[in-house]
Design a protein around this motif. Structure first.
Motif, PDB file in Angstrom:
ATOM      1  N   LYS A  45      -6.681  -7.939  -9.402  1.00 26.83           N
ATOM      2  CA  LYS A  45      -7.916  -8.654  -9.059  1.00 26.83           C
ATOM      3  C   LYS A  45      -7.607 -10.122  -8.760  1.00 26.83           C
ATOM      4  CE  LYS A  45     -10.094  -7.670 -12.887  1.00 26.83           C
ATOM      5  NZ  LYS A  45     -11.153  -7.516 -13.916  1.00 26.83           N
ATOM      6  N   LYS A  64      -2.888  -0.958  -5.331  1.00 25.15           N
ATOM      7  CA  LYS A  64      -4.300  -0.981  -4.983  1.00 25.15           C
ATOM      8  C   LYS A  64      -4.862  -2.359  -5.363  1.00 25.15           C
ATOM      9  CE  LYS A  64      -5.000   4.022  -5.627  1.00 25.15           C
ATOM     10  NZ  LYS A  64      -3.905   4.212  -4.730  1.00 25.15           N
ATOM     11  N   GLU A 117       0.831  -1.210   0.000  1.00 25.70           N
ATOM     12  CA  GLU A 117       0.000   0.000   0.000  1.00 25.70           C
ATOM     13  C   GLU A 117       0.863   1.258   0.000  1.00 25.70           C
ATOM     14  OE1 GLU A 117      -4.043  -1.564   2.268  1.00 25.70           O
ATOM     15  OE2 GLU A 117      -2.372  -0.798   3.458  1.00 25.70           O
ATOM     16  N   GLN A 139     -12.304  -0.863  -6.669  1.00 24.99           N
ATOM     17  CA  GLN A 139     -11.232  -0.845  -5.675  1.00 24.99           C
ATOM     18  C   GLN A 139     -11.810  -1.067  -4.279  1.00 24.99           C
ATOM     19  OE1 GLN A 139      -8.753   2.687  -5.641  1.00 24.99           O
ATOM     20  NE2 GLN A 139      -7.972   2.184  -3.609  1.00 24.99           N
ATOM     21  N   GLU A 140     -11.173  -1.954  -3.513  1.00 22.05           N
ATOM     22  CA  GLU A 140     -11.617  -2.244  -2.152  1.00 22.05           C
ATOM     23  C   GLU A 140     -10.410  -2.530  -1.273  1.00 22.05           C
ATOM     24  OE1 GLU A 140     -16.047  -4.204  -2.064  1.00 22.05           O
ATOM     25  OE2 GLU A 140     -14.381  -5.555  -2.491  1.00 22.05           O
ATOM     26  N   TYR A 160      -8.472  -4.779  -6.225  1.00 18.65           N
ATOM     27  CA  TYR A 160      -9.785  -4.657  -6.851  1.00 18.65           C
ATOM     28  C   TYR A 160     -10.536  -5.973  -6.744  1.00 18.65           C
ATOM     29  CZ  TYR A 160      -7.376  -0.623  -8.806  1.00 18.65           C
ATOM     30  OH  TYR A 160      -6.650   0.525  -8.942  1.00 18.65           O
TER      31      TYR A 160
END
Length: 350
Positions: free
Chosen positions: A340, A62, A57, A70-71, A64
Motif C-alpha cells: 500500500k 499485487k 506483476e 487490490q487495484e 493495494y
C-alpha cells in the motif's frame, strides 16, 4: 392585442436565455466565464517511474489502495494525484523487460488511464547511470560514426512503434543520468565532450524526426550540484548539442533534504537564466522508512520547481514508488511491506 402578446413572449424568451446563459457560465467557485476552466493538473507533471511494473506483476506482486483493496497500480497512483508515467527503454535486455515491446505494453496502459508520458532512453542493454554507461552489445564494436547512427535509429524505431499505436510522449530523455556522458568510452564527457554532444544531438534529431512536439530532456543526477550542471551544459552548448529540458535527480535523506532542496532551487534558477531551459525533476526518492520526511521533501521540491520564472518548472517524478519489500534490493520506494502507498505519496495530492 396580438402585438402585445408577441412582445411579452419575446421578452420572456430573452429573459429565459439570459438565465440559462448565466447558469451555464457559473463554476463551482461561483465565478463566471465563457468556457470551462482548463484542468490545472494538465499544466504540471506529477509523475512516477513505474518501469518495474510488468516484471513485478509477473513475479506475483499485487498492489493495494489505502483501504486495502487490490487495484491496478496505475489506478492507485492516479488516485494519489499522479498524472504522468515515466518508462525506461533498454536496447536488448536479457530478460526482455524494458525492451520496445514491454515499453509499449506499459505505455498503452498509461494512455488508457489518460496519463501523460516521459520516455527515458538509456542507450544500453541495462542500467545507465553515473557509475556505468555501457554500450549495448550490438553496438560494442561500432566506430563513432556508426554509434551516432545507432542512437538515431534506435530512438526513431522505438518512438515510431509508440506513434503507430497513437502514443506520443510529451517528453523524451536522451540518456539517463549522463553526469559524465554516455556510451563509454566514446561518449565519455570528461574524455571527449564533443562526442557526447554529438550523441545527444543524434538522439535529439531522432526524437524530433518522429514527434516534433516532444520535448527532449538531458538528465543529470545530483540536482543540487550547480558546478556539475554548468560543466555538462556549458560543454553541450559549446559543442552544438540541443535540448529543451534539463532533467535532475534528487535522492536526499531525512536529515539533509531541506538543505539539498535549497541548493537545488539555486541550481534550477541558474539553469533557467543561463540556458533558458525548462527544468524537470525526473527522479526522486527517499528511504521508505522515512515516509513522513519524504512527504515534506516532495511537497517542498514541487513548490520550488513550480516557483521558477515563466513556468519553467515542469514537474517531479518519484522513481519506482511501487517497489515494496525491497524489490530488487531497492529500499527507496513509497509503498509499505503490504503493498500500500505510504504517506509519502500524499505529497502529490492537491
Amino acid at each position: 392585442m396580438f402585438k402585445k402578446i408577441k412582445n411579452v413572449n419575446w421578452l420572456c424568451i430573452i429573459l429565459l436565455l439570459l438565465v440559462i446563459n448565466t447558469a451555464c457560465k457559473k463554476t463551482i467557485k461561483g465565478e463566471t466565464q465563457i468556457y470551462p476552466e482548463p484542468d490545472p493538473i494538465g499544466t504540471y507533471a506529477l509523475g512516477a517511474d513505474v518501469s518495474w511494473l510488468t516484471e513485478m506483476e509477473a513475479a506475483g506482486k499485487k498492489f493495494y489502495n489505502a483501504a486495502g483493496a487490490q487495484e491496478d497500480l496505475l489506478k492507485i497512483l492516479k488516485d494519489k494525484g499522479i498524472n504522468t508515467i515515466r518508462l525506461r527503454v533498454w536496447v536488448n535486455p536479457t530478460a526482455g523487460y524494458c525492451n520496445t515491446a514491454d515499453v509499449l505494453a506499459k505505455a498503452k496502459r498509461a494512455k488508457a488511464m489518460n496519463m501523460r508520458l516521459l520516455i527515458d532512453f538509456h542507450y544500453s542493454d541495462s542500467w545507465a547511470d553515473p557509475g556505468q554507461q555501457n554500450k549495448p552489445a550490438a553496438w560494442a564494436t561500432q566506430d563513432f560514426a556508426a554509434l551516432k547512427t545507432s542512437v538515431y535509429n534506435h530512438t526513431v524505431e522505438v518512438l515510431t512503434v509508440l506513434k503507430t499505436n497513437k502514443i506520443v510522449p510529451e517528453w523524451v530523455q536522451v540518456g539517463n543520468e549522463t553526469n559524465n556522458g554516455m556510451l563509454w568510452n566514446d561518449g565519455k564527457a570528461s574524455t571527449n565532450m564533443k562526442n557526447f554532444a554529438d550523441l545527444v544531438l543524434s538522439g535529439y534529431n531522432g526524437v524530433k524526426a518522429v514527434n516534433s512536439s516532444s520535448k527532449v530532456v538531458v538528465h543529470i543526477s545530483n540536482g543540487y550540484d550547480n558546478s556539475l550542471f554548468r560543466w555538462i551544459f556549458d560543454g553541450l552548448k559549446n559543442n552544438g548539442a540541443k535540448w529543451d529540458v534539463i532533467g535532475m535527480s534528487m535522492y536526499p535523506t531525512a536529515t539533509d533534504w531541506s538543505a539539498k532542496n535549497t541548493q537545488c532551487l539555486t541550481n534550477m534558477t541558474d539553469m533557467v537564466s543561463r540556458y533558458g531551459s525548462e527544468v524537470m525533476i525526473c527522479e526522486l526518492g527517499m528511504p521508505v522508512s522515512e515516509a513522513v520526511a519524504c512527504k515534506a521533501f516532495i511537497k517542498d521540491l514541487i513548490a520550488k520547481n513550480k516557483s521558477l520564472p515563466n513556468n519553467k518548472g515542469l514537474g517531479v517524478f518519484y522513481w519506482e514508488p511501487q517497489s515494496y519489500n525491497s524489490w530488487s534490493g531497492y529500499k527507496l520506494g513509497a509503498f509499505d511491506d503490504t503493498g500500500k502507498p505510504t504517506v509519502a505519496m500524499d505529497a502529490f495530492l492537491p
